[in-house]
Design a protein around this motif. Sequence first.
Motif, PDB file in Angstrom:
ATOM      1  N   THR A 175       0.814  -1.207   0.000  1.00 21.87           N
ATOM      2  CA  THR A 175       0.000   0.000   0.000  1.00 21.87           C
ATOM      3  C   THR A 175       0.854   1.266   0.000  1.00 21.87           C
ATOM      4  O   THR A 175       0.544   2.237  -0.707  1.00 21.87           O
ATOM      5  N   GLU A 176       1.933   1.259   0.776  1.00 20.87           N
ATOM      6  CA  GLU A 176       2.689   2.487   1.017  1.00 20.87           C
ATOM      7  C   GLU A 176       3.940   2.629   0.163  1.00 20.87           C
ATOM      8  O   GLU A 176       4.583   3.678   0.176  1.00 20.87           O
ATOM      9  N   THR A 177       4.315   1.568  -0.577  1.00 18.23           N
ATOM     10  CA  THR A 177       5.478   1.670  -1.457  1.00 18.23           C
ATOM     11  C   THR A 177       5.086   1.224  -2.856  1.00 18.23           C
ATOM     12  O   THR A 177       4.038   0.612  -3.053  1.00 18.23           O
ATOM     13  N   GLY A 178       5.926   1.522  -3.817  1.00 16.98           N
ATOM     14  CA  GLY A 178       5.670   1.115  -5.195  1.00 16.98           C
ATOM     15  C   GLY A 178       6.570  -0.006  -5.634  1.00 16.98           C
ATOM     16  O   GLY A 178       6.898  -0.115  -6.814  1.00 16.98           O
ATOM     17  N   ILE A 179       6.950  -0.882  -4.696  1.00 21.20           N
ATOM     18  CA  ILE A 179       7.943  -1.901  -4.997  1.00 21.20           C
ATOM     19  C   ILE A 179       7.474  -2.866  -6.081  1.00 21.20           C
ATOM     20  O   ILE A 179       8.284  -3.420  -6.821  1.00 21.20           O
ATOM     21  N   GLY A 180       6.168  -3.061  -6.238  1.00 20.41           N
ATOM     22  CA  GLY A 180       5.692  -4.002  -7.241  1.00 20.41           C
ATOM     23  C   GLY A 180       5.149  -3.344  -8.489  1.00 20.41           C
ATOM     24  O   GLY A 180       4.627  -4.025  -9.364  1.00 20.41           O
ATOM     25  N   ARG A 181       5.288  -2.017  -8.593  1.00 21.08           N
ATOM     26  CA  ARG A 181       4.632  -1.329  -9.706  1.00 21.08           C
ATOM     27  C   ARG A 181       5.488  -1.228 -10.956  1.00 21.08           C
ATOM     28  O   ARG A 181       4.978  -1.080 -12.042  1.00 21.08           O
ATOM     29  N   ASN A 182       6.789  -1.233 -10.820  1.00 19.06           N
ATOM     30  CA  ASN A 182       7.665  -1.017 -11.970  1.00 19.06           C
ATOM     31  C   ASN A 182       8.093  -2.336 -12.592  1.00 19.06           C
ATOM     32  O   ASN A 182       8.597  -3.217 -11.901  1.00 19.06           O
ATOM     33  N   PRO A 183       7.923  -2.508 -13.909  1.00 17.62           N
ATOM     34  CA  PRO A 183       8.261  -3.790 -14.552  1.00 17.62           C
ATOM     35  C   PRO A 183       9.757  -4.070 -14.531  1.00 17.62           C
ATOM     36  O   PRO A 183      10.568  -3.171 -14.713  1.00 17.62           O
ATOM     37  N   VAL A 184      10.118  -5.321 -14.304  1.00 20.75           N
ATOM     38  CA  VAL A 184      11.534  -5.694 -14.289  1.00 20.75           C
ATOM     39  C   VAL A 184      11.798  -6.893 -15.200  1.00 20.75           C
ATOM     40  O   VAL A 184      12.806  -7.555 -15.065  1.00 20.75           O
ATOM     41  N   SER A 185      10.891  -7.183 -16.129  1.00 17.09           N
ATOM     42  CA  SER A 185      11.119  -8.214 -17.134  1.00 17.09           C
ATOM     43  C   SER A 185      10.873  -7.599 -18.503  1.00 17.09           C
ATOM     44  O   SER A 185      10.138  -6.618 -18.641  1.00 17.09           O
ATOM     45  N   VAL A 186      11.491  -8.187 -19.526  1.00 16.42           N
ATOM     46  CA  VAL A 186      11.321  -7.675 -20.884  1.00 16.42           C
ATOM     47  C   VAL A 186       9.846  -7.716 -21.281  1.00 16.42           C
ATOM     48  O   VAL A 186       9.311  -6.740 -21.838  1.00 16.42           O
ATOM     49  N   GLN A 336      14.528  -0.471  -6.060  1.00 18.87           N
ATOM     50  CA  GLN A 336      15.481  -0.511  -4.954  1.00 18.87           C
ATOM     51  C   GLN A 336      15.192   0.598  -3.957  1.00 18.87           C
ATOM     52  O   GLN A 336      15.298   0.398  -2.745  1.00 18.87           O
ATOM     53  N   LEU A 337      14.812   1.764  -4.461  1.00 22.96           N
ATOM     54  CA  LEU A 337      14.436   2.851  -3.557  1.00 22.96           C
ATOM     55  C   LEU A 337      13.206   2.461  -2.732  1.00 22.96           C
ATOM     56  O   LEU A 337      13.146   2.715  -1.521  1.00 22.96           O
ATOM     57  N   GLU A 338      12.243   1.839  -3.406  1.00 25.92           N
ATOM     58  CA  GLU A 338      11.053   1.388  -2.692  1.00 25.92           C
ATOM     59  C   GLU A 338      11.405   0.257  -1.724  1.00 25.92           C
ATOM     60  O   GLU A 338      10.811   0.138  -0.650  1.00 25.92           O
ATOM     61  N   ALA A 339      12.380  -0.564  -2.112  1.00 30.56           N
ATOM     62  CA  ALA A 339      12.796  -1.669  -1.236  1.00 30.56           C
ATOM     63  C   ALA A 339      13.390  -1.132   0.063  1.00 30.56           C
ATOM     64  O   ALA A 339      13.184  -1.719   1.137  1.00 30.56           O
ATOM     65  N   ASP A 340      14.126  -0.036  -0.012  1.00 31.58           N
ATOM     66  CA  ASP A 340      14.685   0.562   1.205  1.00 31.58           C
ATOM     67  C   ASP A 340      13.570   0.993   2.151  1.00 31.58           C
ATOM     68  O   ASP A 340      13.666   0.815   3.375  1.00 31.58           O
ATOM     69  N   GLN A 341      12.501   1.549   1.589  1.00 28.52           N
ATOM     70  CA  GLN A 341      11.368   1.939   2.415  1.00 28.52           C
ATOM     71  C   GLN A 341      10.682   0.699   2.991  1.00 28.52           C
ATOM     72  O   GLN A 341      10.250   0.695   4.151  1.00 28.52           O
ATOM     73  N   ALA A 342      10.608  -0.366   2.176  1.00 23.04           N
ATOM     74  CA  ALA A 342      10.001  -1.611   2.643  1.00 23.04           C
ATOM     75  C   ALA A 342      10.798  -2.197   3.808  1.00 23.04           C
ATOM     76  O   ALA A 342      10.215  -2.725   4.764  1.00 23.04           O
ATOM     77  N   GLU A 343      12.134  -2.109   3.741  1.00 22.07           N
ATOM     78  CA  GLU A 343      12.974  -2.613   4.837  1.00 22.07           C
ATOM     79  C   GLU A 343      12.644  -1.896   6.141  1.00 22.07           C
ATOM     80  O   GLU A 343      12.595  -2.507   7.220  1.00 22.07           O
ATOM     81  N   SER A 344      12.402  -0.594   6.051  1.00 27.68           N
ATOM     82  CA  SER A 344      12.054   0.176   7.244  1.00 27.68           C
ATOM     83  C   SER A 344      10.717  -0.282   7.814  1.00 27.68           C
ATOM     84  O   SER A 344      10.564  -0.427   9.040  1.00 27.68           O
ATOM     85  N   LEU A 345       9.738  -0.528   6.941  1.00 25.43           N
ATOM     86  CA  LEU A 345       8.441  -1.022   7.406  1.00 25.43           C
ATOM     87  C   LEU A 345       8.563  -2.412   8.027  1.00 25.43           C
ATOM     88  O   LEU A 345       7.869  -2.737   8.999  1.00 25.43           O
ATOM     89  N   ILE A 346       9.452  -3.220   7.470  1.00 26.26           N
ATOM     90  CA  ILE A 346       9.673  -4.561   8.026  1.00 26.26           C
ATOM     91  C   ILE A 346      10.261  -4.468   9.438  1.00 26.26           C
ATOM     92  O   ILE A 346       9.860  -5.205  10.344  1.00 26.26           O
ATOM     93  N   GLU A 347      11.219  -3.561   9.633  1.00 29.87           N
ATOM     94  CA  GLU A 347      11.804  -3.407  10.973  1.00 29.87           C
ATOM     95  C   GLU A 347      10.730  -3.026  11.977  1.00 29.87           C
ATOM     96  O   GLU A 347      10.722  -3.515  13.114  1.00 29.87           O
ATOM     97  N   SER A 348       9.816  -2.142  11.574  1.00 27.57           N
ATOM     98  CA  SER A 348       8.714  -1.779  12.465  1.00 27.57           C
ATOM     99  C   SER A 348       7.833  -2.991  12.735  1.00 27.57           C
ATOM    100  O   SER A 348       7.356  -3.188  13.859  1.00 27.57           O
ATOM    101  N   GLY A 349       7.621  -3.822  11.697  1.00 25.45           N
ATOM    102  CA  GLY A 349       6.832  -5.032  11.869  1.00 25.45           C
ATOM    103  C   GLY A 349       7.481  -6.018  12.821  1.00 25.45           C
ATOM    104  O   GLY A 349       6.809  -6.644  13.645  1.00 25.45           O
TER     105      GLY A 349
END
Length: 445
Positions: A175-186, A336-349
């Motif tokens: 919900t709070e990050t865009g980690i899954g929104r950007n395509p990473v396959s051809v 990767q930028l979104e992943a850094d934010q996700a890591e922070s949310l995980i630490e809170s979790g």
Amino acid sequence: MGRLRRHSIIRTLPAHFPLRLRRMTLVALGINHRTATLDVRERVAFTPAQLEQALSELRELPQVHEAAVLSTCNRTELYCVTGEGGEQALHEWLGRFHDMPVESLAHCAYHFLEADAARHLMRVAVGLDSMVLGEPQILGQLKEAYQAARDARGLGGELEGLFQQTFAVAKQVRTETGIGRNPVSVAYAAVSLASRIFDDLGKSRALLVGAGETIELVARHLHEAGVRRLTVANRTQERASQLAAPLGGQAISLDEMPDALSSADIVIASTASALPVLGKGMVERALKKRRHRPVFMVDIAVPRDIEPEVGELGDVFLYTVDDLQEVIAENRRHRQLEADQAESLIESGVDRWQHERRLRSGGELIRDVRAHGESLRDAARDQALARLARGEDPEEVVRRLAHQLTNRLLHRPTLALRDAAADDRRDLMDAAAHLLLDEPSDPSR
């Protein structure tokens, strides 16, 4: 009589007082695409038919109290709550179940304990530990593993709380990050580019040239994006039909491609041809029939399937695989930028999980302490009632009841406090004063 040590106090507690003094350990043990070859991953994977048996065997291990199994093409992981020796028991069981030497398994296996295990599970759930950063499929697979463990009665309070917190964190990350929104396959990048050019992909017609794995992925992504008018052109029309039919599409041969090209808004090509299959002249003729409505074209093939000169034509948006790689690289940076934010949310979790775990552990101890106190109370009450039934003086019975109950409640805490004082355990002395007297202990008194 010698001084009674702390461990003696614990050992001589009555059987009806189930103090939870043994610490259970959360263990995550597994292999994945980073640590093990495909051959090993295939050997260690659990089929759906094996999963029920595996969970049953895990629950029967004396060191294991709760268990869940996650098994995908890229990872096999055990999440267990264990007692002493649990980690080694899990290693041995996993090797035994799959008929692999424990030593071979140990070379590619990893393990995490306690908070590290919880953190790993949350990273897996949000796709931070996946081959494709942020891929969403793993969360669904994890929910299936959770349900299988529940059905097999492999979950208790520890794993149930961990999985619920993990799912909450995964939802928050999505919900709070865009980690899954950007395509990473051809394939996905090609469809993503198409969605930028056409306002509504559902109104577009797509022509896919080729029928290999990449085109199959493109077809799926287009279908998921709402494209329903899909045509697959291939040298072997039978293979094109196998790909197009499940998606409600049409299959044609390469000879029929010029006619299909004039009605296609999206053209994506990926064949094994050594020469281009789409030339400038063919596309020019199609554009005239289209009255110069724009065409989005992607050439994923190497060597190229579309002549480079096609890109010079007006109303043609032509991209090559190199263009897509640039998009993919940029999207990886965004992820990767979104992943850094996700890591922070995980630490809170993880912090919330630890807090709830401490509360749950405290609640269990409180129930045990109260059960012990109530047991002593009931024994003293029954003795007092028996004395009253024998006709003893009620006032004397009440005095004895109060005296006995006080002595029984304070006997073991008193012995433990003497040990603590002898060993200069100020932490225990202060804790006892806080719990029993609501004031700090004073060594001068």
